[in-house]
Design a protein around this motif. Structure first.
Motif, PDB file in Angstrom:
ATOM      1  N   ALA A  79       0.819  -1.209   0.000  1.00  0.00           N
ATOM      2  CA  ALA A  79       0.000   0.000   0.000  1.00  0.00           C
ATOM      3  C   ALA A  79       0.859   1.268   0.000  1.00  0.00           C
ATOM      4  O   ALA A  79       0.615   2.170  -0.810  1.00  0.00           O
ATOM      5  CB  ALA A  79      -0.966  -0.018   1.179  1.00  0.00           C
ATOM      6  N   LEU A  93      -1.397   4.348  -1.248  1.00  0.00           N
ATOM      7  CA  LEU A  93      -2.802   4.058  -0.945  1.00  0.00           C
ATOM      8  C   LEU A  93      -2.990   3.748   0.532  1.00  0.00           C
ATOM      9  O   LEU A  93      -2.095   3.228   1.191  1.00  0.00           O
ATOM     10  CB  LEU A  93      -3.278   2.850  -1.762  1.00  0.00           C
ATOM     11  N   ASP A  94      -4.177   4.044   1.033  1.00  0.00           N
ATOM     12  CA  ASP A  94      -4.520   3.652   2.395  1.00  0.00           C
ATOM     13  C   ASP A  94      -4.869   2.155   2.385  1.00  0.00           C
ATOM     14  O   ASP A  94      -5.115   1.589   1.310  1.00  0.00           O
ATOM     15  CB  ASP A  94      -5.684   4.491   2.924  1.00  0.00           C
ATOM     16  N   VAL A 133      -7.514   0.405   3.118  1.00  0.00           N
ATOM     17  CA  VAL A 133      -8.821   0.038   2.572  1.00  0.00           C
ATOM     18  C   VAL A 133      -8.787   0.055   1.040  1.00  0.00           C
ATOM     19  O   VAL A 133      -9.239  -0.879   0.382  1.00  0.00           O
ATOM     20  CB  VAL A 133      -9.937   0.965   3.104  1.00  0.00           C
ATOM     21  N   SER A 134      -8.218   1.106   0.463  1.00  0.00           N
ATOM     22  CA  SER A 134      -8.126   1.210  -0.997  1.00  0.00           C
ATOM     23  C   SER A 134      -7.231   0.120  -1.570  1.00  0.00           C
ATOM     24  O   SER A 134      -7.551  -0.495  -2.593  1.00  0.00           O
ATOM     25  CB  SER A 134      -7.581   2.574  -1.406  1.00  0.00           C
ATOM     26  N   PHE A 135      -6.096  -0.129  -0.913  1.00  0.00           N
ATOM     27  CA  PHE A 135      -5.191  -1.168  -1.398  1.00  0.00           C
ATOM     28  C   PHE A 135      -5.848  -2.538  -1.297  1.00  0.00           C
ATOM     29  O   PHE A 135      -5.684  -3.375  -2.188  1.00  0.00           O
ATOM     30  CB  PHE A 135      -3.870  -1.156  -0.624  1.00  0.00           C
ATOM     31  N   ASP A 136      -6.597  -2.781  -0.227  1.00  0.00           N
ATOM     32  CA  ASP A 136      -7.286  -4.058  -0.059  1.00  0.00           C
ATOM     33  C   ASP A 136      -8.246  -4.306  -1.225  1.00  0.00           C
ATOM     34  O   ASP A 136      -8.279  -5.405  -1.778  1.00  0.00           O
ATOM     35  CB  ASP A 136      -8.049  -4.084   1.271  1.00  0.00           C
ATOM     36  N   ARG A 137      -9.015  -3.303  -1.599  1.00  0.00           N
ATOM     37  CA  ARG A 137      -9.940  -3.439  -2.739  1.00  0.00           C
ATOM     38  C   ARG A 137      -9.186  -3.770  -4.017  1.00  0.00           C
ATOM     39  O   ARG A 137      -9.586  -4.630  -4.790  1.00  0.00           O
ATOM     40  CB  ARG A 137     -10.749  -2.166  -2.938  1.00  0.00           C
ATOM     41  N   LEU A 138      -8.085  -3.073  -4.249  1.00  0.00           N
ATOM     42  CA  LEU A 138      -7.278  -3.304  -5.442  1.00  0.00           C
ATOM     43  C   LEU A 138      -6.679  -4.714  -5.428  1.00  0.00           C
ATOM     44  O   LEU A 138      -6.739  -5.439  -6.418  1.00  0.00           O
ATOM     45  CB  LEU A 138      -6.175  -2.249  -5.517  1.00  0.00           C
ATOM     46  N   SER A 148      -9.089  -7.456  -6.304  1.00  0.00           N
ATOM     47  CA  SER A 148      -9.308  -7.605  -7.749  1.00  0.00           C
ATOM     48  C   SER A 148      -8.149  -8.360  -8.391  1.00  0.00           C
ATOM     49  O   SER A 148      -8.347  -9.151  -9.309  1.00  0.00           O
ATOM     50  CB  SER A 148      -9.525  -6.253  -8.422  1.00  0.00           C
TER      51      SER A 148
END
Length: 75
Positions: free
Chosen positions: A21, A26-27, A29-34, A37
């Motif tokens: 991250a 990225l924070d 939460v955003s990195f987790d979403r990425l 995917s």
């Protein structure tokens, strides 16, 4: 995602490396979403190669970094 592209392009095909991250700015939460995917479909020029490292934030686990393997194909 030019940061991601530059990180991947620095690696030789078949190389294992880490993407985190902070590397992408990225924070968690955003990195987790990425990263989720990437787990489902693979990343641009790489595939996951290992178990994602998770970090606890406010009692929830989020992916903080992943180990990946560079593919021979270009991004």
């Amino acid at each position: 995602m030019s940061d991601l592209q530059s990180i991947v392009e620095k690696q030789k095909p078949g190389a294992r490396f880490v993407i985190s991250a902070p590397m992408l700015g990225l924070d968690p939460v955003s990195f987790d979403r990425l990263a989720q995917s990437w787990i489902a479909t693979g990343g641009p020029g790489f595939v996951l190669d290992g178990i994602p490292f998770r970090k606890v934030v406010n009692g929830q686990f989020f992916i903080q970094r992943v180990t990946v393997k560079r593919l021979a194909t270009t991004i």
